[in-house]
Design an enzyme around this catalytic site. Structure first.
Site, PDB file in Angstrom:
ATOM      1  N   GLN A   1       0.835  -1.215   0.000  1.00 39.07           N
ATOM      2  CA  GLN A   1       0.000   0.000   0.000  1.00 39.07           C
ATOM      3  C   GLN A   1       0.866   1.261   0.000  1.00 39.07           C
ATOM      4  O   GLN A   1       0.524   2.273   0.626  1.00 39.07           O
ATOM      5  CB  GLN A   1      -0.932  -0.003   1.216  1.00 39.07           C
ATOM      6  CG  GLN A   1      -2.148  -0.894   1.051  1.00 39.07           C
ATOM      7  CD  GLN A   1      -3.126  -0.376  -0.007  1.00 39.07           C
ATOM      8  OE1 GLN A   1      -3.165   0.805  -0.334  1.00 39.07           O
ATOM      9  NE2 GLN A   1      -3.924  -1.277  -0.546  1.00 39.07           N
ATOM     10  N   SER A   2       1.975   1.244  -0.721  1.00 38.24           N
ATOM     11  CA  SER A   2       2.886   2.396  -0.745  1.00 38.24           C
ATOM     12  C   SER A   2       2.259   3.632  -1.392  1.00 38.24           C
ATOM     13  O   SER A   2       1.790   3.581  -2.541  1.00 38.24           O
ATOM     14  CB  SER A   2       4.139   1.992  -1.540  1.00 38.24           C
ATOM     15  OG  SER A   2       4.920   3.132  -1.836  1.00 38.24           O
ATOM     16  N   ASN A   3       2.291   4.729  -0.656  1.00 44.66           N
ATOM     17  CA  ASN A   3       1.861   6.013  -1.232  1.00 44.66           C
ATOM     18  C   ASN A   3       2.911   6.546  -2.191  1.00 44.66           C
ATOM     19  O   ASN A   3       2.599   7.230  -3.160  1.00 44.66           O
ATOM     20  CB  ASN A   3       1.640   7.038  -0.117  1.00 44.66           C
ATOM     21  CG  ASN A   3       0.626   6.561   0.892  1.00 44.66           C
ATOM     22  OD1 ASN A   3      -0.526   6.347   0.551  1.00 44.66           O
ATOM     23  ND2 ASN A   3       1.057   6.360   2.140  1.00 44.66           N
TER      24      ASN A   3
ATOM     25  N   ALA B   1       4.822   4.726  -4.153  1.00 44.74           N
ATOM     26  CA  ALA B   1       4.653   4.017  -5.427  1.00 44.74           C
ATOM     27  C   ALA B   1       3.520   4.659  -6.230  1.00 44.74           C
ATOM     28  O   ALA B   1       3.662   4.906  -7.434  1.00 44.74           O
ATOM     29  CB  ALA B   1       4.366   2.534  -5.169  1.00 44.74           C
TER      30      ALA B   1
END
Ligand SMILES: *Cc1c(COP(=O)(O)O)cnc(C)c1O
Length: 337
Positions: A75-77, A79
């Site tokens: 759930q990387s912001n 990325a």
């Protein structure tokens, strides 16, 4: 400090607002709370990585890159914001997503930031927890080079001395705003992870001799490790802007008491903080970073760590898109159909 010496693109919505939080200040009965809205940087949902990407993408284009590679947790912001700017600039984007939490929930693996990564047209590869992410990015890069591409690797969180310039600039912006409102800032608090935000912010604040202390609330590493990561990057950032030695080790403070069971694993404090900010200030925090950062601030206020008349600025680093990956942990009651 003259940051125009460094290549930069302009796509963030800046300056972000600096707003009071009167209802939250009142219910906590402590210091005056303010919020710096870096959740409003604009880029497909925005967040703190957008400031870093203005400098990183300028460097990528200078090097004639046609493909961007980066990495983060599922759930990387970071990325998602990288996928967004790659789309806008017409660059191919490869995201390596590390299964850091081991969650098998559908929302965690497909909703929230992951859905947006796919909507933005990025190529996603999921890798096991504890993979050597830098080596994995290098191996994708060499494959792409063999196919005639020109890849540019952005480290996790965009945290190197180029990305950190985004937060040197944020320091200038924030101090300017405070000066023009006659707001004397006593503390800045924010969530710290891959270190670039705090490293850039402290470097900028120290280079201006602002005398404002910063506390990072850790979301992953223990205190000693987090502080030494931030300090190492602050030193590199200071060197890069020709202000070597401006940051001392004691200027880097991390409080890692609010991580809970690990990176991306919900805590009761996070759930309370996210819910309070929504209901008192209509501000959306995120479950992984700003929610734990605010949980730390709330706990420190309750434990009287700040003077009642202090002015505290919470830097909202964004991430609300990740809420949709964590829907079930909020456990809201059923409603009438
Ligand atoms: C990445 C991130 C952070 C941490 O910033 P670093 O520069 O990695 O320390 C904080 N909040 C959110 C929402 C993030 O996405």
């Amino acid at each position: 400090m003259h940051l125009s010496r460094f290549p930069r693109l302009h796509f963030a919505h800046l300056p972000t607002p600096l707003e009071p939080m009167p209802a939250l200040s009142k219910v906590l009965g402590g210091p005056n709370l303010w919020i710096k809205r870096d959740d409003c940087t604009g880029l497909a949902g925005g967040g703190n990585k957008t400031r870093k990407l203005e400098f990183l993408l300028a460097d990528a284009l200078d090097k004639n890159a046609d493909t961007i590679i980066t990495q983060g947790a599922t759930q990387s912001n970071h990325a998602r914001q990288t996928a967004a700017i790659a789309a806008k600039l017409g660059l191919e984007c490869h995201l390596l997503l590390e299964d850091r939490t081991g969650s098998d929930k559908v929302d965690y693996n497909y909703n929230g930031n992951v859905m947006l990564d796919q909507l933005l047209g990025a190529n996603l590869t999921k890798v096991a927890a504890d993979t050597d992410m830098n080596a994995a990015m290098e191996s994708i890069a060499s494959e792409l080079r063999d196919n005639g591409k020109k890849p540019y690797i952005i480290p996790g969180g965009g945290s190197n001395e180029i990305g950190a310039l985004g937060y040197v600039n944020a320091a200038l912006e924030l101090v300017h705003q405070a000066n023009s409102q006659s707001l004397k800032i006593d503390h800045i608090i924010h969530a710290t992870g891959s270190a670039g935000t705090q490293a850039g912010l402290v470097t900028g604040l120290m280079a201006m001799n602002s005398q404002i202390p910063v506390m990072g609330i850790g979301v992953r590493a223990p205190k000693q490790k987090q502080e030494s990561n931030v300090f190492a990057l602050a030193e590199r950032t200071a060197d890069y802007i020709s202000a070597s030695g401006v940051v001392a080790r004691k200027d880097i403070v991390a409080n890692c008491d609010y991580v809970g069971d690990g990176y991306g694993i919900p805590t009761d404090g996070m759930l309370e903080a996210v819910t309070m900010l929504a209901r008192y200030e209509a501000i959306l925090l995120d479950p992984v970073y700003s929610g734990k950062g605010m949980a730390g601030l709330i706990d420190l206020i309750r434990n009287k760590k700040f003077a009642d008349n202090a002015n505290i600025v919470f830097l909202h680093t964004g991430g609300a898109q990740g809420l949709f990956g964590y829907r079930e942990v909020f456990d809201f009651p059923a409603y009438t159909q």
